[in-house]
Write a protein that holds these residues in place. Structure first.
Motif, PDB file in Angstrom:
ATOM      1  N   ARG A  13       0.831  -1.207   0.000  1.00 59.33           N
ATOM      2  CA  ARG A  13       0.000   0.000   0.000  1.00 59.33           C
ATOM      3  C   ARG A  13       0.867   1.259   0.000  1.00 59.33           C
ATOM      4  NH1 ARG A  13      -1.560   3.747   3.382  1.00 59.33           N
ATOM      5  NH2 ARG A  13      -0.483   2.776   5.131  1.00 59.33           N
ATOM      6  N   LYS A  55      -9.935   1.408  -2.893  1.00 60.42           N
ATOM      7  CA  LYS A  55      -9.421   0.514  -3.923  1.00 60.42           C
ATOM      8  C   LYS A  55      -9.893   0.953  -5.312  1.00 60.42           C
ATOM      9  CE  LYS A  55      -7.597  -1.921  -0.710  1.00 60.42           C
ATOM     10  NZ  LYS A  55      -8.193  -3.204  -0.314  1.00 60.42           N
ATOM     11  N   TYR A 149      -3.742  -4.374  -2.305  1.00 54.82           N
ATOM     12  CA  TYR A 149      -3.312  -3.059  -2.787  1.00 54.82           C
ATOM     13  C   TYR A 149      -2.408  -3.163  -4.016  1.00 54.82           C
ATOM     14  CZ  TYR A 149      -5.272  -0.675   1.255  1.00 54.82           C
ATOM     15  OH  TYR A 149      -6.149  -0.161   2.187  1.00 54.82           O
TER      16      TYR A 149
END
Length: 303
Positions: A13, A55, A149
């Motif tokens: 991420r 997302k 991610y």
């Protein structure tokens, strides 16, 4: 070796946000913009949670307007192509049969900074099932909205047990619907698509794909007569044992994926009930090229 499908996501991420010059704070601000917009869309069946919104923002490179369109289509498409979505819950007998017929999973290891690997192989010849296996991959997208991610995709399709009879089930309509879901809902982010142990009769499918995909995307499809390229993609410690590596076997990786699908059983049950109410849509759905299955589907773009 692996306890979960999605490993080390915090680091992924951070790297992904850095790639787009975003911080957790700026992403949270964008999420709130989308959340406020969702509250003005009474036709949608739910207010999407903040993680899933983030997302969708990531998939759309943090474009607010593109994110709005994709979130709307995430719900709308279930009514546009009900033949694909009405029987896609992993607990249904047809889906269980499809899952049992193949190795189909997301590899837990993210390659490079942000490449999520999909792997697929039929266990036995003449067991390929349409559209259940397509929708199995769509269900994987649902898992990724919750926990993943990784930004780009690497597809590895081992066609060793993919027969001529199986190839005949891959109809133009199925291909177009599948590509539409991939682009119109989840965006299109393939780094590469590797076809392993490829038989000659796959050429007809590739010829049709060439008419749909822009050259930039089509040229990312690599055809291999064997599976030796996997030794270039994976390090030995994560290459599945079935291909000569020391990583988990296809059976083990497949089992890990099935555990993850079971974990999200409640979400799939919820999705079964979700449909848009077109009578409440603030602006009429534009019927331009959306899922133009009958000859007017434009070539798919890719970043």
């Amino acid at each position: 070796m692996y306890q979960d499908v999605f490993c080390g996501m915090e680091l992924v991420r951070q790297k992904t946000y850095e790639e787009f010059n975003k911080t957790q704070e700026s992403v949270s601000e964008d999420v709130q913009i989308i959340r406020k917009w969702l509250q003005t869309q009474p036709h949608l069946p739910e207010i999407m949670n903040d993680i899933a919104i983030s997302k969708f923002l990531l998939l759309n490179k943090f474009s607010i307007e593109n994110t709005k369109q994709k979130i709307d289509m995430y719900y709308t498409i279930r009514s546009l192509i009900p033949d694909m979505y009405d029987q896609c819950n992993p607990k249904l007998p047809c889906m269980k049969a499809a899952i049992d017929s193949c190795y189909c999973f997301l590899h837990p290891e993210v390659l490079g900074q942000s490449n999520r690997v999909y792997m697929f192989k039929m266990k036995k010849p003449n067991t390929y099932s349409q559209p259940e296996l397509i929708m199995l991959v769509v269900n994987f997208f649902e898992l990724r909205l919750a926990e993943d991610y990784a930004f780009h995709d690497v597809w590895i399709l081992d066609l060793e047990n993919f027969t001529l009879n199986d190839s005949l089930k891959v109809t133009p309509t199925i291909i177009v619907k599948t590509l539409a879901i991939y682009e119109k809902v989840f965006s299109l982010r393939p780094r590469t698509i590797h076809l392993l142990n490829t038989p000659s009769y796959i050429s007809n499918i590739l010829a049709f794909l060439k008419t749909l995909l822009r050259p930039k995307l089509f040229n990312r499809i690599h055809v291999h007569r064997d599976n030796e390229v996997l030794k270039e993609i994976f390090s030995d410690n994560i290459l599945p044992k079935d291909y000569g590596g020391s990583g988990p076997s296809l059976e083990q990786l497949n089992g890990l994926m099935q555990v993850k699908l079971k974990e999200f059983e409640d979400r799939f049950d919820q999705l079964d009930q979700m449909r848009v109410d077109e009578s409440l849509r603030p602006e009429k759905l534009v019927n331009n090229d959306i899922l133009g299955f009958y000859g007017n589907f434009k070539k798919l773009d890719v970043d």
